[in-house]
Design a protein around this motif. Structure first.
Motif, mmCIF file in Angstrom:
data_model
loop_
_atom_site.group_PDB
_atom_site.id
_atom_site.type_symbol
_atom_site.label_atom_id
_atom_site.label_comp_id
_atom_site.label_asym_id
_atom_site.label_seq_id
_atom_site.Cartn_x
_atom_site.Cartn_y
_atom_site.Cartn_z
ATOM 1 N N LEU A 70 0.853 -1.185 0.000
ATOM 2 C CA LEU A 70 0.000 0.000 0.000
ATOM 3 C C LEU A 70 0.892 1.239 0.000
ATOM 4 C CD1 LEU A 70 -2.867 1.294 0.312
ATOM 5 C CD2 LEU A 70 -2.474 1.236 2.778
ATOM 6 N N LEU A 71 0.693 2.097 -0.990
ATOM 7 C CA LEU A 71 1.426 3.354 -1.093
ATOM 8 C C LEU A 71 0.406 4.483 -1.075
ATOM 9 C CD1 LEU A 71 4.083 4.936 -1.586
ATOM 10 C CD2 LEU A 71 3.640 4.678 -4.043
ATOM 11 N N ALA A 72 0.590 5.432 -0.170
ATOM 12 C CA ALA A 72 -0.403 6.503 -0.036
ATOM 13 C C ALA A 72 0.274 7.856 0.090
ATOM 14 C CB ALA A 72 -1.286 6.256 1.176
ATOM 15 N N TYR A 73 -0.400 8.862 -0.453
ATOM 16 C CA TYR A 73 0.053 10.242 -0.274
ATOM 17 C C TYR A 73 -0.956 10.950 0.618
ATOM 18 C CZ TYR A 73 1.765 14.937 -1.080
ATOM 19 O OH TYR A 73 2.275 16.191 -0.886
ATOM 20 N N GLY A 98 -1.038 6.728 -12.883
ATOM 21 C CA GLY A 98 -0.168 5.728 -12.283
ATOM 22 C C GLY A 98 -0.885 4.592 -11.591
ATOM 23 N N VAL A 99 -2.174 4.779 -11.284
ATOM 24 C CA VAL A 99 -2.896 3.784 -10.488
ATOM 25 C C VAL A 99 -2.875 2.406 -11.139
ATOM 26 C CG1 VAL A 99 -5.159 3.115 -9.597
ATOM 27 C CG2 VAL A 99 -4.368 5.465 -9.330
ATOM 28 N N VAL A 100 -3.240 2.317 -12.409
ATOM 29 C CA VAL A 100 -3.335 1.015 -13.072
ATOM 30 C C VAL A 100 -1.969 0.324 -13.136
ATOM 31 C CG1 VAL A 100 -3.051 1.995 -15.388
ATOM 32 C CG2 VAL A 100 -4.197 -0.217 -15.104
ATOM 33 N N HIS A 101 -0.917 1.089 -13.344
ATOM 34 C CA HIS A 101 0.418 0.506 -13.438
ATOM 35 C C HIS A 101 0.879 -0.038 -12.086
ATOM 36 C CE1 HIS A 101 0.647 2.068 -17.479
ATOM 37 N NE2 HIS A 101 0.389 3.283 -17.025
ATOM 38 N N LEU A 102 0.593 0.706 -11.025
ATOM 39 C CA LEU A 102 0.958 0.232 -9.692
ATOM 40 C C LEU A 102 0.118 -0.971 -9.289
ATOM 41 C CD1 LEU A 102 1.459 3.653 -7.880
ATOM 42 C CD2 LEU A 102 3.225 2.034 -8.562
ATOM 43 N N ASN A 103 -1.174 -0.931 -9.619
ATOM 44 C CA ASN A 103 -2.047 -2.065 -9.301
ATOM 45 C C ASN A 103 -1.517 -3.352 -9.900
ATOM 46 O OD1 ASN A 103 -5.314 -0.365 -9.365
ATOM 47 N ND2 ASN A 103 -3.669 -0.347 -7.869
ATOM 48 N N HIS A 104 -0.966 -3.277 -11.096
ATOM 49 C CA HIS A 104 -0.448 -4.472 -11.771
ATOM 50 C C HIS A 104 0.954 -4.845 -11.298
ATOM 51 C CE1 HIS A 104 -3.888 -3.844 -14.431
ATOM 52 N NE2 HIS A 104 -3.713 -5.100 -14.809
ATOM 53 N N ARG A 105 1.432 -4.113 -10.317
ATOM 54 C CA ARG A 105 2.697 -4.472 -9.671
ATOM 55 C C ARG A 105 2.468 -4.749 -8.185
ATOM 56 N NH1 ARG A 105 3.566 -1.704 -14.082
ATOM 57 N NH2 ARG A 105 5.501 -1.939 -15.280
#
Length: 248
Positions: A70-73, A98-105
């Motif tokens: 989980l990464l949050a700002y 960036g959300v979709v790219h991070l979700n897939h990682r």
């Protein structure tokens, strides 16, 4: 005529080569720091926290949404604000893609703020954002993790007290933009925070608070630094719908 130094292509290539060597050394050091960041000890989170989300109340573990990271700002938007911090809003403008790219990682990315969920939802519609944004309103979470400060904590921070008593012009303009007094405005802390979920246990792994240059405001540092004029000392953040030439 330009006041900047002007040279030949050969002079530019020589200077660029010298600079490139320094940039590569900087990049190598950055990789070393990234490795050290990953090697930080994890801290188990045993306290129960609740968050208001678009899908209802969730625990910290539930915010992972089935992923292990989980990464949050933390966007500066306190309960008494009328709108989020313009600088934080500048950063948030960059997050949707960036959300979709991070979700897939295996990473869930979202934002926290202390304002009630209804305020966040209204502002999110205004800004046309789609990333997940949850409220920490009436939760100990932001205070426990240094994302916000109690009045008692603020009274012990000399730098904050000086800014409240002798605010520069830009800070008074900022307080007007977010619609609150400096005492409540500066109680919010912008920055990144990361957690891991392993065998049902949540661990706090990293926090990086502003002001901290490129990792807190990437568009301002990483993009402007590549332009001829670079960053300007008189920089002031505006929300994307507040520029004079933007139709409302």
């Amino acid at each position: 005529m330009t006041e900047h130094k002007v040279g030949t292509r050969e002079e530019w290539l020589a200077a660029r080569k010298e600079l490139l060597e320094q940039e590569q050394a900087h990049a190598a050091r950055s990789e070393e720091l990234a490795e050290q960041r990953r090697e930080l000890p994890w801290v188990r989170v045993d306290k129960e926290y609740s968050f208001a989300t678009d899908e209802g109340t969730k625990t910290l573990a539930e915010l992972f949404d089935g992923r292990s990271q989980l990464l949050a700002y933390n966007i500066m938007f306190g309960p008494e604000y009328t709108g989020a911090c313009p600088g934080c809003s500048n950063l948030a403008d960059q997050l949707d893609g960036g959300v979709v790219h991070l979700n897939h990682r295996d990473i869930t990315m979202l934002c926290f703020s202390r304002a009630p969920l209804e305020k966040l939802q209204a502002y999110k519609r205004r800004m046309e954002w789609s990333f997940p944004w949850v409220s920490t309103y009436e939760s100990d979470f932001p205070f426990d993790f240094g994302l916000a400060f109690t009045p008692e904590q603020m009274a012990e921070i000399d730098e904050v007290q000086t800014m409240i008593k002798e605010p520069p012009d830009w800070l008074e303009e900022w307080a007007e933009a977010v619609g609150t007094k400096l005492e409540s405005g500066l109680a919010e802390g912008p920055g990144w925070i990361a957690f891991a979920l392993e065998d049902g246990v949540v661990y706090h792994t990293y926090t990086r608070m502003a002001p901290d240059r490129d990792l807190v405001v990437p568009y301002y540092q990483q993009l402007l630094d590549q332009t001829p004029n670079g960053r300007r000392d008189d920089f002031r953040a505006f929300r994307h719908d507040e520029y004079a030439d933007v139709a409302r």
